[in-house]
Structures are given as C-alpha cells and as structure tokens.
Scaffold this active site. Sequence first.
Site, PDB file in Angstrom:
ATOM      1  N   LYS A 182       0.756  -1.223  -0.024  1.00  0.00           N
ATOM      2  CA  LYS A 182       0.166  -0.115   0.089  1.00  0.00           C
ATOM      3  C   LYS A 182       0.831   1.135   0.118  1.00  0.00           C
ATOM      4  O   LYS A 182       2.063   1.138  -0.019  1.00  0.00           O
ATOM      5  CB  LYS A 182      -0.930  -0.215   1.088  1.00  0.00           C
ATOM      6  CG  LYS A 182      -1.386  -1.489   1.493  1.00  0.00           C
ATOM      7  CD  LYS A 182      -2.474  -1.714   0.266  1.00  0.00           C
ATOM      8  CE  LYS A 182      -2.767  -3.331   0.275  1.00  0.00           C
ATOM      9  NZ  LYS A 182      -3.615  -3.733   1.214  1.00  0.00           N
TER      10      LYS A 182
HETATM   11  C1  LIG Z   1      -4.198  -5.418   1.857  1.00  0.00           C
HETATM   12  C2  LIG Z   1      -5.738  -5.446   1.743  1.00  0.00           C
HETATM   13  C3  LIG Z   1      -5.970  -5.991   2.953  1.00  0.00           C
HETATM   14  C4  LIG Z   1      -5.454  -6.476   4.279  1.00  0.00           C
HETATM   15  O1  LIG Z   1      -4.413  -5.447   4.829  1.00  0.00           O
HETATM   16  P1  LIG Z   1      -3.297  -6.098   5.887  1.00  0.00           P
HETATM   17  O2  LIG Z   1      -2.829  -4.599   6.384  1.00  0.00           O
HETATM   18  O3  LIG Z   1      -2.173  -6.676   5.160  1.00  0.00           O
HETATM   19  O4  LIG Z   1      -4.103  -6.681   6.897  1.00  0.00           O
HETATM   20  C5  LIG Z   1      -7.487  -5.818   3.358  1.00  0.00           C
HETATM   21  N1  LIG Z   1      -8.078  -5.326   2.134  1.00  0.00           N
HETATM   22  C6  LIG Z   1      -7.979  -4.911   1.127  1.00  0.00           C
HETATM   23  C7  LIG Z   1      -8.886  -4.440   0.100  1.00  0.00           C
HETATM   24  C8  LIG Z   1      -6.465  -4.923   0.895  1.00  0.00           C
HETATM   25  O5  LIG Z   1      -6.152  -4.652  -0.287  1.00  0.00           O
END
Ligand SMILES: *Cc1c(COP(=O)(O)O)cnc(C)c1O
Length: 377
Positions: A182
């Site tokens: 992200k």
């Molecule tokens: C990456 C992601 C998650 C999970 O995030 P983490 O911080 O790795 O738990 C959940 N939902 C979406 C849509 C994602 O892209």
Amino acid sequence: MARINVMQPWFGPEEVAAVGEVISSGWVAQGPRVAAFEEAFAQAMDAQYAVATTSCTTALHLAMIVAGVSAGDEVVVPSFSFIATANAVTYVGARPVFADVDHATGNLTAQTVAAAVTARTRAVVVVDQGGVPVDLDAIRAVTDPLGVVVIEDAACGAGSTYHGRPVGAGADVAAWSFHPRKIVTTGEGGMLTTANPQWAQRARRLREHAMSVSAAARHASVLAPAEEYLEVGYNFRMTDLQAAVGLVQLAKLPEVVARRRQIAARYAEQLDAIPGLRVVADPAWGTCNFQSCWVEVGEEFALDREGLLAHLAADEISARRGIMASHRQPAYADVDHGPLPVTERLTDTTLILPVFHQMTDDEQARVIASVRAAAGL
Ligand SMILES: *Cc1c(COP(=O)(O)O)cnc(C)c1O
C-alpha cells in the site's frame, strides 16, 4: 536489464532517523508515537477518531465487533477483493454474502448491494479497490433505510477522494492498511477510523486485551494503577517503531499521490487507445491514488492476460494478476452465492502495472514499449 517491480516502498533517511530516535528513547512498544500517528492520520483522513492496529485485517476484525456484527448475521462484501475483507466477517461468526462489482471501477454499487441484502444483513463492507473510490452515497441510499452498518475497507485508499473528501470519511467505520504493497507503509500496520466515540473507545480497549488502563498509562506512572479486563480482547497493538515510520510516510502522502497520478496518466495516454486495453481511471465522483494501476486485457488484444504477463516477465517487468475473487478460493468453497459475472471477468482479465514513487520515466517507457510490442506496435 534490471528488473522493474510492480511496487517498491519509498523510504529515505527521514524514516531511518525516526526509527533511531524511537530506539534511543527506550520506548519501542505502543506509546507516544502511536498516539501522534493516530492524531495525524485522523486529521489527514478527516476522521474524528483513529485507532492504530497491527494490520488492516485486525482493524476490520475490530470494526466488525464494534459495529455489533455477530454469529448468524450476514455481511455483504465484494468477492472481488483481497480475502481479508471476507475473513473479517468470518472471524466474528457471521456469513459473508458475496456481491458483484461494477465493471468500470471494480467496486460494489447500489444495485449489486441491493441484490444481496436480506433481513439478516447487519453490515456491508465497501472496498475502495486498488484505491478507486467507491460510490458511497449511492450505496448508503440503499443501506441507511434498512439500518445496515457501512464498513469501508480503505486498505488501498489513503490519498483517494470521494466528492472532495478523503475516502473513508463517509462510512460508519473504516479500516486502513500500512502493508508495503500500500502507499503509506509501516512494514505491517493498520488503522481504524470512525466518528462514533463509543466505537473508537471500545476498539482502543479491545486492541490491548480490553484492559481498563492502557499500557501507555501504566508504564507512564511510577505506581501503576490496577487494571481490569472488561471483556475478551486481543493484542492488536502497533509499535512506536512502526508509528514513527508512519508519521514520516503520512507527511509524504500528497507528493506520493501526485507522482502516482502522473505515472497513471502516462499509462492511460500511451496504452488506453490500444485496441483491447483499458486502463483504470478516476470515476465521476472522486479521484484515485492509483495504489494499483490495473489494465483490462480484452479479447481484441493480441495476447490474453496470462500471455501479456509472460511477455512482460520476459522483459524483466514484474506485473501482477489483478484482484482475486474470494468466492473461488477453497476457504469459501461452501459459501453459496449468486452469479458474479463481472467479478469473474475482471479477476480473469486484469493485470496490475508497475507504479512506484521513485520509478523513472525511462523505466515507465520500458513498460510501455513492452506492452506496445506485445500488441505488435
Ligand atoms: C491489503 C488489503 C487488506 C489487508 O491489509 P493488511 O494490512 O495486510 O491486513 C485488506 N483489504 C484490502 C482491500 C486490501 O487490499
């Protein structure tokens, strides 16, 4: 030829210095930096309250609990999402009900949500998939009259806007990710935001074992007050090491989003006109941070999606298959669902192109040239 990755975090000496300061201070677990990061994040995302967690997955789990989702409830979710979206529903004993998505944005719509709600629907999880803002008002027009809670999975959404406000600000509760895939990262980490003071307070407690006195307050006093454990809680605490990195990363977010939008605009300009290719774009109601710049590979294109991925890989370019379809995974094999034609089409035909802050114009030109060569141009 150097490999071009789909994503690379952007760190500088500021993050290194921030971590060094935390280590020198001797206070590395959840403490003053986490509190400062929460405050800065709430301000940046136009949120009343922000509660830091270990990940978006754990923030979603807490969101389910504070929203009152429990065993026997149904929660409408897109199948077209990382599996954690559906898993958070399952953690609290509720049942994910998979709804289809819009072809242009990859997100839930008022129509797909309306088709999935029943008398047992307690909540809907809307996702800003790949950073594309979901049309929240249209969905709320369906769910608000039914008393259905709106939880926003804004894992990918930091820096995207909806009608001029940050995404997440219009939901009852939102969850964010700071995973390196992200665009604000703390290594691992997450955040829950809400305007509901009771929900924020309960989430804050639940993330540290539901202790009546926070660990930060106990360690700050010489004679620690006795604590009570008010319900069964969790250890979902972020560390001050992570929050120190998050504070630096958050300050860079506007610059990062501007650069990503520039890169995405160049992809659109160079690739969108190629027959059979479609580059994801801003919807009418907001702006995208291009956390994932995805391309749909249609039948008119010379290669299918797998063929284009292989072609790019041969040129040392690491693109990725698009968003997964949770309903196809063994973990959800026994969950009934209606037809999900758009989800299946998008998950089979999309791929994510490399976009990262420090990507050079020459690197992007290499990606564009490789796609054009695949098209025979
Ligand atoms: C990456 C992601 C998650 C999970 O995030 P983490 O911080 O790795 O738990 C959940 N939902 C979406 C849509 C994602 O892209």
